[in-house]
Write a protein that holds these residues in place. Structure first.
Motif, PDB file in Angstrom:
ATOM      1  N   LYS A   1      10.729  -0.403   4.516  1.00 34.50           N
ATOM      2  CA  LYS A   1       9.837  -0.766   5.618  1.00 34.50           C
ATOM      3  C   LYS A   1       9.305  -2.186   5.426  1.00 34.50           C
ATOM      4  O   LYS A   1       8.634  -2.488   4.451  1.00 34.50           O
ATOM      5  N   GLY A   2       9.635  -3.052   6.365  1.00 30.67           N
ATOM      6  CA  GLY A   2       9.163  -4.438   6.302  1.00 30.67           C
ATOM      7  C   GLY A   2      10.015  -5.354   5.460  1.00 30.67           C
ATOM      8  O   GLY A   2       9.750  -6.558   5.381  1.00 30.67           O
ATOM      9  N   MET A   3      11.042  -4.820   4.810  1.00 31.31           N
ATOM     10  CA  MET A   3      11.892  -5.631   3.942  1.00 31.31           C
ATOM     11  C   MET A   3      12.869  -6.464   4.762  1.00 31.31           C
ATOM     12  O   MET A   3      13.416  -6.009   5.757  1.00 31.31           O
ATOM     13  N   LYS A   4      13.094  -7.702   4.334  1.00 31.57           N
ATOM     14  CA  LYS A   4      14.087  -8.574   4.963  1.00 31.57           C
ATOM     15  C   LYS A   4      14.836  -9.306   3.863  1.00 31.57           C
ATOM     16  O   LYS A   4      14.357 -10.291   3.297  1.00 31.57           O
TER      17      LYS A   4
ATOM     18  N   GLU B   1      10.522  -7.668  -3.011  1.00 32.96           N
ATOM     19  CA  GLU B   1       9.572  -6.633  -3.389  1.00 32.96           C
ATOM     20  C   GLU B   1       9.623  -6.414  -4.901  1.00 32.96           C
ATOM     21  O   GLU B   1      10.717  -6.271  -5.466  1.00 32.96           O
ATOM     22  N   TYR B   2       8.442  -6.387  -5.531  1.00 30.48           N
ATOM     23  CA  TYR B   2       8.368  -6.333  -6.989  1.00 30.48           C
ATOM     24  C   TYR B   2       7.178  -5.480  -7.428  1.00 30.48           C
ATOM     25  O   TYR B   2       6.280  -5.181  -6.642  1.00 30.48           O
TER      26      TYR B   2
ATOM     27  N   GLY C   1       0.815  -1.205   0.000  1.00 31.64           N
ATOM     28  CA  GLY C   1       0.000   0.000   0.000  1.00 31.64           C
ATOM     29  C   GLY C   1       0.849   1.253   0.000  1.00 31.64           C
ATOM     30  O   GLY C   1       2.053   1.224   0.275  1.00 31.64           O
ATOM     31  N   ALA C   2       0.204   2.380  -0.287  1.00 30.11           N
ATOM     32  CA  ALA C   2       0.908   3.665  -0.377  1.00 30.11           C
ATOM     33  C   ALA C   2       1.574   4.041   0.939  1.00 30.11           C
ATOM     34  O   ALA C   2       2.597   4.738   0.951  1.00 30.11           O
ATOM     35  N   ASP C   3       1.025   3.568   2.069  1.00 33.68           N
ATOM     36  CA  ASP C   3       1.575   3.921   3.377  1.00 33.68           C
ATOM     37  C   ASP C   3       2.833   3.147   3.736  1.00 33.68           C
ATOM     38  O   ASP C   3       3.438   3.377   4.776  1.00 33.68           O
ATOM     39  N   GLN C   4       3.245   2.229   2.875  1.00 28.30           N
ATOM     40  CA  GLN C   4       4.416   1.407   3.182  1.00 28.30           C
ATOM     41  C   GLN C   4       5.709   1.931   2.580  1.00 28.30           C
ATOM     42  O   GLN C   4       6.766   1.353   2.771  1.00 28.30           O
ATOM     43  N   TYR C   5       5.631   3.048   1.848  1.00 28.11           N
ATOM     44  CA  TYR C   5       6.820   3.580   1.196  1.00 28.11           C
ATOM     45  C   TYR C   5       7.456   4.685   2.017  1.00 28.11           C
ATOM     46  O   TYR C   5       6.764   5.551   2.561  1.00 28.11           O
ATOM     47  N   GLY C   6       8.785   4.639   2.093  1.00 29.24           N
ATOM     48  CA  GLY C   6       9.532   5.702   2.725  1.00 29.24           C
ATOM     49  C   GLY C   6       9.934   6.744   1.695  1.00 29.24           C
ATOM     50  O   GLY C   6       9.678   6.598   0.488  1.00 29.24           O
ATOM     51  N   GLU C   7      10.613   7.783   2.163  1.00 27.06           N
ATOM     52  CA  GLU C   7      10.980   8.899   1.295  1.00 27.06           C
ATOM     53  C   GLU C   7      11.881   8.480   0.137  1.00 27.06           C
ATOM     54  O   GLU C   7      11.778   9.007  -0.977  1.00 27.06           O
TER      55      GLU C   7
ATOM     56  N   ARG D   1       4.762  -7.788  -2.291  1.00 30.41           N
ATOM     57  CA  ARG D   1       5.865  -8.361  -1.508  1.00 30.41           C
ATOM     58  C   ARG D   1       5.612  -9.852  -1.330  1.00 30.41           C
ATOM     59  O   ARG D   1       4.515 -10.268  -0.958  1.00 30.41           O
ATOM     60  N   VAL D   2       6.645 -10.643  -1.594  1.00 26.83           N
ATOM     61  CA  VAL D   2       6.591 -12.090  -1.367  1.00 26.83           C
ATOM     62  C   VAL D   2       7.337 -12.384  -0.073  1.00 26.83           C
ATOM     63  O   VAL D   2       8.446 -11.886   0.140  1.00 26.83           O
TER      64      VAL D   2
END
Length: 199
Positions: free
Chosen positions: A144-147, A164-165, A87-93, A106-107
């Motif tokens: 955010k949330g990436m591993k 992330e894709y 979602g749009a709220d998951q992106y940082g600057e 995201r998988v």
């Protein structure tokens, strides 16, 4: 030093030729599917469990669904646990945002080291492609949330990772996710594939 490099190059070329010859002679399985039950998949996806009807023909060991695991012959298990839309709220600057004509997703997957030695995650590759009408995905950087899958997993331990894709909306919301193993335990057999829906 130069002679050593030449010997290494020759040995590598010979190994590649041998692998190609072996592949031409036929592939062997490199592991087995461990399929989630209908109830387990329902918990993972939020769907209602359904009664499973016996299939006329069993799915190949390498054709899997979200929630299924693939256990390699040495005991290592790879499981895709979820595919979610970003979602749009998951992106940082400074994150990479997809174009308006694309779906970002995201998988999530787990790697459990059931072998007796450390597992080098840098010797693995993962890819995602559209499954509805084909379609190339683009890798994204979404902090955010990436591993990231990197480093090592000790014997008996499990690591959780993400990729992330983005995929053109015209190519639908079904994707195929593939894990490729490239370490000493790798095989020329088909890689496991997970087919699922971006939710």
């Amino acid at each position: 030093m130069i002679n050593a490099r030449i010997r290494t190059a020759v040995a590598t070329a010979a190994a590649v030729a041998l692998l190609s010859l072996t592949a031409a002679c036929g592939d062997a399985e490199q592991g087995r599917a461990e399929r989630a039950s209908s109830e387990e998949q329902a918990v993972d996806t939020g769907a209602e469990p359904v009664e499973e009807e016996p299939a006329e023909e069993e799915q190949p060991e390498t054709e899997l669904a979200v929630g299924d695991g693939f256990r390699y012959d040495d005991g290592v298990k790879f499981t895709v646990t979820k595919i979610e839309e970003l979602g749009a709220d998951q992106y940082g600057e400074y994150d990479e945002k997809p174009d308006a004509s694309e779906t970002a997703f995201r998988v999530h997957w787990d790697v459990t080291n059931g072998s007796k030695k450390p597992l080098d995650l840098d010797m693995w590759g993962v890819t995602a492609q559209g499954a509805s009408t084909g379609g190339e995905t683009t890798s994204l950087y979404v902090e955010k949330g990436m591993k990231e899958m990197a480093g090592r997993v000790a014997p008996g331990k499990t690591g959780s990772y993400t990729g992330e894709y983005s995929l053109p909306k015209s190519d639908g919301v079904e994707i195929v996710f593939t894990a490729t193993r490239m370490d000493a335990e790798a095989s020329l057999a088909d890689d496991p594939n997970w087919t699922g829906t971006i939710k």
